[in-house]
Design an enzyme around this catalytic site. Structure first.
Site, PDB file in Angstrom:
ATOM      1  N   ASP A  60      -0.833   6.417   9.718  1.00 21.68           N
ATOM      2  CA  ASP A  60      -0.810   5.810   8.390  1.00 21.68           C
ATOM      3  C   ASP A  60      -1.285   4.367   8.527  1.00 21.68           C
ATOM      4  O   ASP A  60      -0.665   3.562   9.219  1.00 21.68           O
ATOM      5  CB  ASP A  60       0.613   5.832   7.827  1.00 21.68           C
ATOM      6  N   ASP A 103      -3.276   3.772   3.142  1.00 19.54           N
ATOM      7  CA  ASP A 103      -2.373   3.451   2.053  1.00 19.54           C
ATOM      8  C   ASP A 103      -3.078   2.613   0.983  1.00 19.54           C
ATOM      9  O   ASP A 103      -3.735   1.613   1.300  1.00 19.54           O
ATOM     10  CB  ASP A 103      -1.173   2.678   2.613  1.00 19.54           C
TER      11      ASP A 103
END
Length: 556
Positions: free
Chosen positions: A98, A199
């Site tokens: 991530d 993100d």
């Protein structure tokens, strides 16, 4: 259509803090994930997406990163990560990290330096503006509530944070920032990770001049206004040219407010940017009609609205881009509670129905930990039971500060939509703390873990887990599921969601009853049909029992 490995893959999302504790501190960790690799492998998926494991003060559960090249000690060490990566690869499981680079933590060394003066090396790593008439530079609101600006006396300026005050936005207009981000990506890809989930990546390019949001101003309208800035394609192309094109990666960009037309620009077959996007349209349905409350509502999603959204993305990206397919993740409530029926009578069958809808569409499916067990929302009754900064902030704002909603109503909204619903510990067994930890966990397990857990699911060949196994295997076995074009059927049907897929002379008919009623539907399907999968034991033809799903392979 080009056949790339990410198109053939199924991704399993792991929220490390809540997955498995291996050292009895009540927090999930890397060695806990390693202990459960055989479980993930047994499910049949191809890729593991790890939520952030970097060094962080954890003001937003790891999405506030203070050091991108070190592991948060609560999760372990870099050696632990290297061992996890090695063992995952030995099981043919890829690892997707991530990547959070719209913002950092305010404890990152870059920000600590940036806030001290206007003329140091990192002064322009973040977005700083002078006050306007003694107030914030514009009317933007943060996603977690309140102003998107915080004043720093040392600089006599405000810095921008689209999320929490502790998450200052990076200034992507600064070439040095882009080079620093690309260096981080090289670091992890050189280690052997297989890609990135990025993100809120469509927020990195802000509107020129940072103008006011046209009224009405809410956190949601601010997010939509800021998203998809004029330099986003340029920044993503540079990222691809300088980094991603040099590796065989999977890349997905989280993009709130994006449209299919936008997604094609970023993930199109000739765009040389990203593989796919996470869009929010289908999970943003049934927002509150009072715009002040944004997503906070407890109204059920209307099936026709859901079909319009899913159908649009299927049709408009076909042959032009690639879909990511998901019902829930760490930021969304549990799918069976939001879109299905989590009562004891219908939880399993509706969880299987939702899985069928998703996994028979074109795109890369994402399974959030516990989804394969039919885990449900937490159904908490007090604000003290919540941990999520977003949930707590909005409760404080709407109930305690502005007094525009009563506590009971806001708790209903949180029960339906809070991110904490997805963050309770993974339910492994009917043991203390759901088998997640030997000690009291950082967050209390859902009280239904004695019934809903992996140990029970693995022992029952009719469980939600085994149904997911079959769906994943079907996707691996049938090219029509991976690559077939999409055709909507009876779009106006308010009870049943049906669609066809077409590929190389074959067709699939996918039928899904979204109600707790028995209904009759006759689609005049070809008599040369094979039932590939169903969530009921026997096929009753045109009769659809509550939440029944069935998939036929049709041949001419």
């Amino acid at each position: 259509m080009a056949k790339q490995w990410f198109k053939d893959s199924v991704v399993y999302q792991v929220y490390p803090m809540s997955f498995q504790d291996s050292n009895d501190d009540g927090i999930g960790d890397l060695n806990g994930i390693k202990q459960r690799l055989s479980y993930i492998h047994h499910l049949g998926v191809d890729v593991i997406w790890l939520n952030p494991i970097y060094a962080s003060p954890n003001k937003d559960n790891g999405y506030d990163i203070s050091d991108y090249k070190n592991i948060n000690p609560i999760y372990g060490t870099m050696k632990d990560f290297d061992n996890l990566l090695q063992q995952a690869h030995q099981l043919d499981l890829k690892i997707m990290m991530d990547l959070v680079v719209n913002h950092t933590s305010n404890q990152h060394e870059w920000f600590k330096e940036s806030r001290t003066s206007r003329d140091n090396q990192y002064a322009d790593y973040y977005i700083w503006r002078d006050p306007v008439d003694g107030h914030e530079p514009n009317n933007w609101l943060a996603a977690f509530g309140g102003s998107a600006w915080t004043y720093v006396p040392e600089r006599k300026q405000y810095y921008l944070h689209m999320f929490a005050e502790a998450q200052p936005d990076l200034n992507w207009e600064n070439p040095s920032v882009r080079e620093a981000v690309f260096d981080i990506e090289h670091f992890w890809l050189d280690k052997g990770v297989d890609g990135f989930r990025m993100d809120v990546i469509n927020l990195i390019s802000k509107p020129e001049g940072l103008p006011d949001v046209p009224s009405p101003v809410t956190s949601g309208t601010t997010m939509d206004f800021v998203a998809d800035g004029h330099r986003l394609n340029e920044f993503l192309r540079q990222m691809n040219d300088d980094v991603l094109s040099k590796y065989d990666t999977i890349t997905v960009g989280e993009m709130p407010g994006t449209t299919p037309e936008d997604a094609i620009k970023y993930t199109g077959l000739d765009s040389h940017e990203l593989n796919m996007v996470f869009q929010f349209e289908h999970v943003s349905l049934s927002s509150n009609p009072d715009v002040r409350f944004g997503k906070w509502n407890d109204a059920p999603v209307k099936l026709n609205d859901l079909k319009v959204s899913l159908n649009r993305w299927q049709s408009e990206l076909d042959g032009k881009g690639w879909n990511s397919l998901y019902w829930n993740n760490h930021d969304q409530p549990r799918a069976v509670s939001r879109f299905g029926n989590d009562s004891s009578e219908f939880r399993e069958v509706s969880a299987k129905m939702l899985a069928t809808v998703l996994h028979l569409l074109q795109g890369t499916p994402y399974i959030y930990q516990g989804e394969e067990l039919g885990m449900t929302n937490g159904h908490f009754e007090e604000i003290s039971q919540y941990e999520d900064i977003e949930s707590i902030n909005f409760y404080q704002e709407f109930v305690n500060e502005k007094n525009i909603i009563d506590s009971h109503t806001m708790l209903r909204y949180l029960d339906t939509m809070s991110r904490d619903n997805a963050r309770t510990p993974m339910q492994w067994a009917d043991k203390p703390n759901a088998g997640f930890s030997e000690v009291s966990p950082w967050y209390a397990p859902n009280v239904n873990y004695p019934e809903i857990n992996a140990e029970n699911a693995l022992a029952d060949n009719k469980s939600v887990f085994h149904y997911y196994q079959k769906l994943i295997q079907l996707r691996h076995d049938f090219e029509i599921i991976r690559y077939g074009s999409f055709e909507s059927v009876d779009t106006d049907d308010e009870q049943v969601y049906t669609y066809r897929r077409h590929y190389n002379g074959q067709a699939l008919l996918v039928i899904n009853n979204f109600t707790d009623q028995t209904v009759i539907r006759n689609y005049n399907q070809n008599t040369n049909k094979q039932l590939l999968i169903s969530n009921y034991a026997e096929d009753q033809g045109t009769i659809l029992r509550p939440y029944e799903s069935k998939v036929y392979l049709l041949t001419k």
